[in-house]
Design a protein around this motif. Structure first.
Motif: not given
Length: 363
Positions: A264-292
């Protein structure tokens, strides 16, 4: 010539094609009208041309400050280029270009010799001098469209209107012709208005882009402005390739891509262009996990389709060198950071500017 549209509305039966549209097009400007099917872009172009009229009492159209709302099309000094050429099959290239000049010879005060000079000038301009005596069926699609453009320019219009002129051509010819068209516009200095559903075409050709949606103007700006500084959720989603996420805003914190984004919380729509992501194999504070899920390496950028913890699948693009350093494969988990994001409320209003372009998730 300067064009002003003031509170223009147009309905067809119960369908409202244009809804109080106001727009100023400056003299010598190249403007693209861009929007989905049914957004009103062709109707707006036809009203400028005089091929359609606004609803009675629903707006005015000015050319250089003079009201031309109800002036007939043939008295507006407008050249119109359609998608499907509309060339006369039984006439040569030369005769097609000369046709409008001959029809209006008396009004324009032209002699046969003057018409010939004008047609020869246009043949040089469109780089088809050797093809003067050929017929339309003997030309390529790109050549036929250039003839159609020359025919529109023959009467020396003050405004050039183009309704998806490259829509029937293949991708390579389209790219060649739009480069040529932009150079031609700069050379002759006309005010040009161009309807297209091709975003790349609009962003590459135009001085300014008018984004239409459901008969209304969503945003007017330079290609850079409508791409990098969209003013609504519609423009953000419509222009370019973009990923849309469900998000939650709590104060200055925006969560998306994680299981927390589903709380629960204020619902928003978030938009990110494909080239605006940074990927890493190491977890860190501001990253979220995703499966290739899938990797595509052909082309100048490597494309990866990932599935976030929230269950949403999204596209990222990285350069080949970065890809070579990651050493990941389909099925692996990576950690994703958004260098930039755009956030809109459920009503489509942008989040506070300080929050709209955050450099890291939850920062």
């Amino acid at each position: 010539m300067r064009i002003e549209l003031i509170e223009i509305s147009k309905t067809f039966g119960k369908f409202r094609a244009l809804d109080h549209v106001s727009l100023t097009i400056h003299a010598g400007e190249f403007v693209a009208l861009l929007g989905p099917s049914g957004s009103g872009k062709t109707t707006l172009l036809r009203i400028i041309a005089g091929l359609d009229l606004p609803d009675p009492g629903a707006g005015r159209l000015l050319f250089d400050g003079k009201d031309v709302t109800y002036r007939p099309a043939d008295q507006r000094g407008v050249g119109f280029v359609f998608q499907h050429y509309a060339l006369f099959r039984h006439m040569t290239v030369y005769e097609n270009i000369a046709f409008g000049l001959r029809v209006q010879r008396r009004r324009l005060g032209l002699s046969t010799a003057q018409i010939d000079v004008r047609v020869r000038e246009l043949l040089r301009l469109i780089q088809l001098e050797p093809f003067a005596e050929r017929y339309p069926h003997q030309l390529s699609g790109g050549q036929r469209q250039r003839v159609a453009l020359a025919r529109a320019l023959a009467i020396r219009p003050r405004v050039l209107l183009l309704d998806e002129p490259f829509g029937a051509l293949d991708a390579k010819v389209r790219r060649q012709l739009r480069t040529w068209l932009r150079g031609l516009h700069d050379e002759i200095g006309l005010t040009s208005v161009f309807v297209t559903h091709d975003q790349e075409e609009a962003l590459e050709l135009a001085d300014r882009v008018v984004v239409l949606n459901a008969g209304r103007v969503e945003q007017v700006g330079t290609p850079e402005e409508v791409y990098h500084q969209p003013q609504s959720a519609f423009v953000t989603e419509f222009i370019g390739t973009v990923n849309k996420f469900r998000g939650i805003r709590r104060g200055s914190r925006v969560e998306f891509g994680t299981s927390e984004a589903l709380l629960p919380g204020e619902q928003v729509a978030v938009f990110v262009r494909p080239h605006e992501f940074t990927l890493s194999t190491v977890p860190h504070r501001h990253a979220f996990p995703a499966v290739v899920q899938r990797v595509h390496t052909a082309g100048g950028l490597v494309k990866l389709w990932l599935t976030a913890q929230s269950g949403e699948t999204f596209l990222t693009e990285i350069d080949p060198f970065h890809w070579s350093q990651l050493t990941i494969k389909e099925g692996d988990t990576v950690y994703v950071t958004a260098r930039q994001l755009r956030c809109f409320s459920e009503e489509g209003q942008p989040c506070h500017p300080a929050e709209r372009f955050r450099t890291a998730v939850g920062q």
